[in-house]
Scaffold this motif. Structure first.
Motif, PDB file in Angstrom:
ATOM      1  N   MET A   1       0.831  -0.730  -0.187  1.00 25.80           N
ATOM      2  CA  MET A   1       0.231  -0.164   0.277  1.00 25.80           C
ATOM      3  C   MET A   1       0.698   1.355   0.485  1.00 25.80           C
ATOM      4  O   MET A   1       1.739   1.826   0.443  1.00 25.80           O
ATOM      5  N   PHE A   2       0.756   1.999  -0.290  1.00 26.92           N
ATOM      6  CA  PHE A   2       1.037   3.792  -1.169  1.00 26.92           C
ATOM      7  C   PHE A   2      -0.198   4.945  -0.439  1.00 26.92           C
ATOM      8  O   PHE A   2      -1.573   4.790  -0.929  1.00 26.92           O
ATOM      9  N   VAL A   3       0.503   5.542   0.828  1.00 29.08           N
ATOM     10  CA  VAL A   3      -0.873   5.730   1.569  1.00 29.08           C
ATOM     11  C   VAL A   3      -0.185   7.810   1.829  1.00 29.08           C
ATOM     12  O   VAL A   3       1.196   7.642   2.340  1.00 29.08           O
ATOM     13  N   GLY A   4      -1.130   8.820   0.722  1.00 27.68           N
ATOM     14  CA  GLY A   4      -0.329   9.874   1.091  1.00 27.68           C
ATOM     15  C   GLY A   4      -1.304  10.804   1.479  1.00 27.68           C
ATOM     16  O   GLY A   4      -2.134  10.048   1.579  1.00 27.68           O
ATOM     17  N   ARG A   5      -0.718  11.870   2.578  1.00 32.25           N
ATOM     18  CA  ARG A   5      -1.338  12.835   2.995  1.00 32.25           C
ATOM     19  C   ARG A   5      -0.767  13.905   1.689  1.00 32.25           C
ATOM     20  O   ARG A   5       0.623  14.575   1.948  1.00 32.25           O
ATOM     21  N   LEU A   6      -1.704  15.133   1.768  1.00 36.23           N
ATOM     22  CA  LEU A   6      -0.867  16.155   0.589  1.00 36.23           C
ATOM     23  C   LEU A   6      -1.797  17.245   0.864  1.00 36.23           C
ATOM     24  O   LEU A   6      -3.745  17.516   1.070  1.00 36.23           O
ATOM     25  N   ASP A   7      -1.192  18.603   1.516  1.00 36.87           N
ATOM     26  CA  ASP A   7      -1.506  19.612   1.696  1.00 36.87           C
ATOM     27  C   ASP A   7      -2.174  20.521   0.294  1.00 36.87           C
ATOM     28  O   ASP A   7      -0.875  20.805  -0.326  1.00 36.87           O
TER      29      ASP A   7
ATOM     30  N   HIS B   1       3.144  14.528   2.689  1.00 36.39           N
ATOM     31  CA  HIS B   1       3.749  13.414   3.167  1.00 36.39           C
ATOM     32  C   HIS B   1       3.395  12.221   2.872  1.00 36.39           C
ATOM     33  O   HIS B   1       1.918  12.011   2.734  1.00 36.39           O
ATOM     34  N   PHE B   2       3.520  11.079   3.176  1.00 34.87           N
ATOM     35  CA  PHE B   2       3.445   9.422   2.610  1.00 34.87           C
ATOM     36  C   PHE B   2       4.078   8.275   3.323  1.00 34.87           C
ATOM     37  O   PHE B   2       4.803   8.626   4.376  1.00 34.87           O
ATOM     38  N   CYS B   3       3.609   6.938   3.450  1.00 36.21           N
ATOM     39  CA  CYS B   3       4.390   6.296   3.923  1.00 36.21           C
ATOM     40  C   CYS B   3       4.325   4.598   3.040  1.00 36.21           C
ATOM     41  O   CYS B   3       2.851   4.845   2.288  1.00 36.21           O
ATOM     42  N   ASN B   4       5.177   4.535   2.260  1.00 34.27           N
ATOM     43  CA  ASN B   4       5.504   3.011   1.691  1.00 34.27           C
ATOM     44  C   ASN B   4       5.434   1.621   1.990  1.00 34.27           C
ATOM     45  O   ASN B   4       5.639   1.434   2.791  1.00 34.27           O
ATOM     46  N   ALA B   5       4.453   0.857   2.167  1.00 33.55           N
ATOM     47  CA  ALA B   5       3.964  -0.473   2.873  1.00 33.55           C
ATOM     48  C   ALA B   5       4.655  -1.319   1.256  1.00 33.55           C
ATOM     49  O   ALA B   5       3.584  -1.848   1.395  1.00 33.55           O
ATOM     50  N   GLY B   6       5.790  -1.375   1.317  1.00 35.08           N
ATOM     51  CA  GLY B   6       6.240  -3.097   0.090  1.00 35.08           C
ATOM     52  C   GLY B   6       5.379  -2.502  -0.942  1.00 35.08           C
ATOM     53  O   GLY B   6       5.314  -3.401  -1.740  1.00 35.08           O
ATOM     54  N   HIS B   7       5.353  -1.470  -1.233  1.00 34.63           N
ATOM     55  CA  HIS B   7       4.544  -1.209  -2.699  1.00 34.63           C
ATOM     56  C   HIS B   7       5.667  -0.960  -4.105  1.00 34.63           C
ATOM     57  O   HIS B   7       6.265  -0.191  -3.561  1.00 34.63           O
TER      58      HIS B   7
ATOM     59  N   GLY C   1       7.037   6.704   8.366  1.00 35.18           N
ATOM     60  CA  GLY C   1       6.716   7.848   7.097  1.00 35.18           C
ATOM     61  C   GLY C   1       8.022   8.944   6.569  1.00 35.18           C
ATOM     62  O   GLY C   1       8.967   8.691   6.961  1.00 35.18           O
ATOM     63  N   GLU C   2       7.747   9.329   5.795  1.00 37.46           N
ATOM     64  CA  GLU C   2       8.408  10.094   4.874  1.00 37.46           C
ATOM     65  C   GLU C   2       8.113  11.613   4.096  1.00 37.46           C
ATOM     66  O   GLU C   2       6.301  11.365   4.444  1.00 37.46           O
ATOM     67  N   GLU C   3       8.598  12.462   4.140  1.00 32.84           N
ATOM     68  CA  GLU C   3       7.881  13.546   2.846  1.00 32.84           C
ATOM     69  C   GLU C   3       8.570  14.122   2.003  1.00 32.84           C
ATOM     70  O   GLU C   3       9.655  14.015   2.079  1.00 32.84           O
ATOM     71  N   ILE C   4       7.708  15.191   1.089  1.00 34.96           N
ATOM     72  CA  ILE C   4       8.412  15.955   0.529  1.00 34.96           C
ATOM     73  C   ILE C   4       7.715  17.960   0.393  1.00 34.96           C
ATOM     74  O   ILE C   4       6.682  17.736   0.606  1.00 34.96           O
ATOM     75  N   ASP C   5       8.756  18.369   0.459  1.00 36.30           N
ATOM     76  CA  ASP C   5       7.929  19.591   0.578  1.00 36.30           C
ATOM     77  C   ASP C   5       7.571  20.034   0.428  1.00 36.30           C
ATOM     78  O   ASP C   5       6.050  20.774   0.504  1.00 36.30           O
ATOM     79  N   THR C   6       7.217  19.423  -1.864  1.00 34.63           N
ATOM     80  CA  THR C   6       5.873  20.558  -2.231  1.00 34.63           C
ATOM     81  C   THR C   6       6.414  19.618  -3.338  1.00 34.63           C
ATOM     82  O   THR C   6       7.053  19.349  -3.670  1.00 34.63           O
TER      83      THR C   6
END
Length: 651
Positions: A521-527, A534-540, A573-578
């Motif tokens: 699964m790939f789960v993301g939270r986008l502002d 912000h995102f978390c990659n679970a073996g995807h 979890g990890e994150e990308i500035d934009t």
């Protein structure tokens, strides 16, 4: 130990950048193309679990001799990895012959120049002993085990990395103990189990224990647990049920007992304990989970897995399941025997010439063939008797054929309804927000599937997810529904992606997951104002960012496990500035692994070239272009996996 060059160059603990690191070193002239191939094959195993794809690469690495000292060290490690894959896919003779060939080509002296190479050399020698056990040459096998176990003990004082030595040392116990257990040499199992227990106790009491990484202790505990289940099986067969029950109870307390391999071990013990109904249920839950390891049906895999599964179902009174298993074995037995004879005939000549032990080799090969012939003959007698009984019983139910057809039609109708229900669980209308462009697509390979996608909007935050459940069909669709519900529930609580994955894993793994299912699964939270992700990659699969430009590339991410395999994991979890101005594509492997009639995959490289060489006006255009490319690539081939894509762009 003179050097540690292979470990320094390879950095095996950093799987995410393995291929890129190998390519960079090759382009800089620091390693050869042969060494670069090892990086790619190693990543296929440790990162993607694509063992069948890695095998021909390892074989190519070993194909030709080399005078270069670094290449030879990489070849030693390649032989070790190949041997391990062959053994755990059920090809005992292949693994033994690969190991024998390697020990003839490479000397102990050159292996001793590098810790990782020496550990691989010792593993190769131990797998030769494993092959000797399979031939019934137990005394010679014991000598082989003792020699390479002592070599491993002797190297401890000179190794540079104790944290890596301990897992490889305990792996030797696993190989030896499992070899004797599988062959029914239970008296030989117990001394090695005692040695494993004593070594583990010494590890916990050692001065360096408190400074060891947690992962090292996890390996030690895993191998110790493996010794406990083999001890339980041995004690049960030696008529010591109280000690067997105690060892089995200790095993159930370990994390390993709840893994795929752990459940196989539990099924073997339950059969030895005559708890056939429980064993049959355990075997039934393993088929889809075992697909991760890509086992092929060999004589050894029939002996070690399919035959015990058949016997458990037969003794449990599950005649239909036993018939399915017997049919599967019989259908593949002819081709398996033919391949076996071809492989052994071609490789026997090589061993004959290289080892100078002609009579010994011939004697062992004759013993293998004789054992297999008797074993398979007895099995076929059982199957024939079973088929006769089943045929008589089946005649009594022939009048129900019309009823079965009616039921089949009803099931097909219900599957169509189930597909409609499942498709209604994923959104087909996408959010309208200033600057946001989002589109998605899901195409199940069967009537229902295990892929999923979804989104939740809270204030100016867009939560989104793409997942791929193990397996296909109804079980996968039910698991998919559960995953979708959990994602929406947790996203509504405004949790971070890593927290969502951690809680989902806790809910979906453990004893309640009787079918051993899991989801990448790939789960993301986008502002949606700043573009911060912000995102978390679970073996995807790694998403692609920058679609429609020459800079399109796979996102580099932390390596988390799939959700549902092991409880109590903490996801990172990890994150990308934009991501403003960049199109982000998240997908399942039905895209890059789509196969044509020749079973050739679309591939990562071709997928990237499509995304780099074309300009897209919208995310919908990206999805539609990739969908067309997949259909053109498949031609008339039936889809082998569900296809899901989700694309996001924020201006």
């Amino acid at each position: 130990m003179k050097d540690d060059i292979v470990y320094t160059l390879l950095k095996p603990y950093d799987n995410d950048k393995m291929e890129q690191r190998g390519d960079s070193l090759y382009e800089a002239g620091e390693i050869s193309d042969l060494c670069r191939k090892f990086y790619h094959a190693f990543a296929l195993c440790s990162k993607y679990h694509k063992f069948n794809t890695a095998v021909p690469i390892f074989q190519e690495i070993l194909k030709d001799g080399s005078e270069d000292s670094l290449e030879r060290l990489f070849q030693i490690n390649a032989a070790s990895e190949l041997t391990m894959i062959q053994r755990y896919q059920g090809h005992i003779e292949k693994s033994m012959l690969t190991a024998i060939d390697a020990l003839q080509r490479f000397t102990l002296e050159e292996a001793q120049t590098d810790q990782m190479a020496l550990e691989s050399y010792i593993r190769l020698g131990t797998f030769i002993g494993d092959g000797m056990v399979a031939t019934g040459d137990y005394d010679e096998a014991e000598k082989q085990f003792q020699e390479f176990y002592q070599l491993s003990c002797d190297m401890q004082s000179s190794v540079l990395r104790q944290a890596e030595w301990y897992p490889r040392h305990f792996e030797l116990f696993e190989i030896i103990i499992r070899a004797y257990t599988t062959s029914g040499e239970y008296e030989r199992v117990l001394p090695w189990v005692k040695r494993c227990e004593d070594t583990a106790e010494a590890y916990y009491n050692s001065a360096e224990f408190k400074n060891m990484p947690h992962i090292t202790t996890q390996y030690v505990e895993g191998y110790l647990a493996g010794a406990q289940i083999c001890k339980a099986i041995a004690m049960e067969n030696l008529g010591r049920p109280e000690e067997a029950a105690e060892a089995y109870s200790n095993y159930l307390k370990s994390d390993m007992a709840h893994t795929i391999i752990g459940r196989i071990n539990r099924a073997f013990y339950l059969s030895a304990n005559h708890r056939y109904r429980e064993a049959a249920v355990m075997f039934q839950s393993l088929d889809k989970a075992l697909a991760v390891y890509s086992p092929s049906i060999s004589l050894d895999w029939i002996h070690e897995y399919y035959l015990p599964k058949f016997e458990a179902n037969l003794h449990a009174g599950c005649r239909d399941s036993a018939l399915v298993q017997a049919t599967k074995i019989c259908e593949t037995l002819d081709s398996t025997l033919t391949n076996y004879m071809h492989d052994e005939g071609s490789k026997l000549g090589h061993i004959y010439a290289s080892l100078k032990k002609e009579e010994k080799i011939i004697e062992q090969e004759e013993r293998i063939i004789l054992q297999r012939t008797w074993g398979l003959s007895i099995f076929l007698v059982l199957v024939i008797g079973f088929f006769i009984t089943y045929t008589i019983r089946n005649r009594r139910h022939s009048r129900r054929l019309a009823e079965v057809k009616a039921v089949q039609e009803r099931i097909e109708n219900e599957l169509r309804i189930a597909r409609d229900i499942q498709m209604s669980m994923v959104p087909h209308v996408f959010p309208q927000h200033n600057g946001l462009d989002m589109h998605a697509l899901m195409e199940p390979a069967k009537e229902v599937g295990g892929d999923l996608y979804g989104y939740v909007i809270i204030d100016n935050k867009l939560y989104f997810a793409v997942g791929d459940v193990s397996g296909k069909g109804i079980p996968a669709s039910l698991f998919m529904a559960q995953v979708t519900r959990l994602f929406h529930t947790l996203a509504d609580e405004a949790l971070m992606p890593a927290e969502i994955c951690t809680i989902m894993n806790k809910e979906l793994s453990g004893e309640d997951n009787v079918n051993g299912m899991f989801v990448t699964m790939f789960v993301g939270r986008l502002d949606m104002q700043t573009g911060h992700l912000h995102f978390c990659n679970a073996g995807h699969n790694p998403p692609v960012i920058g679609c429609g430009t020459q800079d399109a590339h796979f996102l580099e991410m932390e390596s988390n496990a799939p959700i549902g395999l092991w409880p109590d994991l903490e996801y990172i979890g990890e994150e990308i500035d934009t991501i403003k101005g960049q199109q982000l594509l998240v997908y399942t492997d039905g895209l890059n692994e789509a196969e044509n009639p020749e079973q050739q995959q679309l591939g990562d490289d071709h997928m990237l070239s499509i995304l780099r060489d074309n300009r897209f006006a919208s995310t919908k255009q990206i999805i539609e272009r990739l969908e067309t490319e997949v259909k053109n690539h498949r031609q008339d081939a039936i889809p082998s996996d569900d296809l899901t894509m989700l694309c996001i762009s924020l201006n």
